[in-house]
Design a protein around this motif. Structure first.
Motif, PDB file in Angstrom:
ATOM      1  N   VAL A  19      36.688  -4.358 -76.889  1.00  0.00           N
ATOM      2  CA  VAL A  19      35.839  -6.050 -77.349  1.00  0.00           C
ATOM      3  C   VAL A  19      35.429  -6.268 -75.803  1.00  0.00           C
ATOM      4  N   ALA A  20      36.641  -5.644 -74.348  1.00  0.00           N
ATOM      5  CA  ALA A  20      36.115  -6.704 -73.935  1.00  0.00           C
ATOM      6  C   ALA A  20      35.070  -6.086 -73.001  1.00  0.00           C
ATOM      7  N   TYR A  22      32.411  -4.731 -74.527  1.00  0.00           N
ATOM      8  CA  TYR A  22      31.546  -5.553 -75.195  1.00  0.00           C
ATOM      9  C   TYR A  22      30.667  -6.905 -74.925  1.00  0.00           C
ATOM     10  N   THR A  23      31.970  -7.816 -74.803  1.00  0.00           N
ATOM     11  CA  THR A  23      31.926  -9.294 -74.213  1.00  0.00           C
ATOM     12  C   THR A  23      31.671  -8.839 -72.709  1.00  0.00           C
ATOM     13  N   ASP A  24      31.859  -8.065 -72.136  1.00  0.00           N
ATOM     14  CA  ASP A  24      31.134  -8.076 -70.285  1.00  0.00           C
ATOM     15  C   ASP A  24      29.169  -8.284 -70.726  1.00  0.00           C
ATOM     16  N   ARG A  25      29.285  -6.893 -71.674  1.00  0.00           N
ATOM     17  CA  ARG A  25      27.637  -6.523 -71.826  1.00  0.00           C
ATOM     18  C   ARG A  25      26.952  -7.477 -72.108  1.00  0.00           C
ATOM     19  N   ARG A  26      27.275  -8.251 -73.180  1.00  0.00           N
ATOM     20  CA  ARG A  26      26.751  -9.965 -74.121  1.00  0.00           C
ATOM     21  C   ARG A  26      26.358 -10.890 -73.081  1.00  0.00           C
ATOM     22  N   VAL A  27      27.359 -10.971 -72.267  1.00  0.00           N
ATOM     23  CA  VAL A  27      27.053 -11.828 -71.034  1.00  0.00           C
ATOM     24  C   VAL A  27      25.962 -11.522 -69.915  1.00  0.00           C
ATOM     25  N   GLU A  28      26.026 -10.472 -69.761  1.00  0.00           N
ATOM     26  CA  GLU A  28      25.269  -9.583 -68.987  1.00  0.00           C
ATOM     27  C   GLU A  28      24.028  -9.722 -68.922  1.00  0.00           C
ATOM     28  N   ASN A  29      23.846  -9.564 -70.221  1.00  0.00           N
ATOM     29  CA  ASN A  29      22.214  -9.394 -71.420  1.00  0.00           C
ATOM     30  C   ASN A  29      21.783 -10.975 -71.213  1.00  0.00           C
ATOM     31  N   ARG A  30      22.925 -11.917 -71.719  1.00  0.00           N
ATOM     32  CA  ARG A  30      22.282 -12.963 -71.530  1.00  0.00           C
ATOM     33  C   ARG A  30      22.128 -14.081 -70.312  1.00  0.00           C
TER      34      ARG A  30
END
Length: 100
Positions: A19-20, A22-30
């Protein structure tokens, strides 16, 4: 009992790690998506959208006022005509002239 808790804690820790990640990847994409964004242009567009919304609201209010105003005017004219029919104006013999 302790062994059971240790066995259950491993999948829980693995799930938390996934989960961490996945969240890191989403923040990086944003962050990548908004990195080259011109924030001054965004602020100007936001202000323009607000102005357009206010203009639309004024037009809607004007249209609503016109629709409502016709009914009120019609009612006022009917009331005035009824009053004139009930109380006809006095017939003055001076033909509109006043004074000496």
């Amino acid at each position: 009992m302790l062994e059971l808790l240790q066995i259950l804690s491993f999948p829980t820790a693995l799930l938390a790690l996934l989960v961490a990640a996945y969240t890191d990847r989403r923040v990086e994409n944003r962050h990548k998506a908004t990195d080259e964004l011109d924030w001054e242009a965004v602020a100007a567009l936001t202000g323009d959208v607000g102005g357009v919304k206010r203009a639309i609201q004024k037009v809607k209010n004007s249209i609503n006022g016109m629709e409502r105003g016709e009914g009120i005017e019609h009612q006022a004219m009917q009331l005035l005509m009824q009053q004139q029919q009930a109380n006809p104006p006095a017939n003055n013999s001076n033909n509109g002239y006043s004074g000496g």
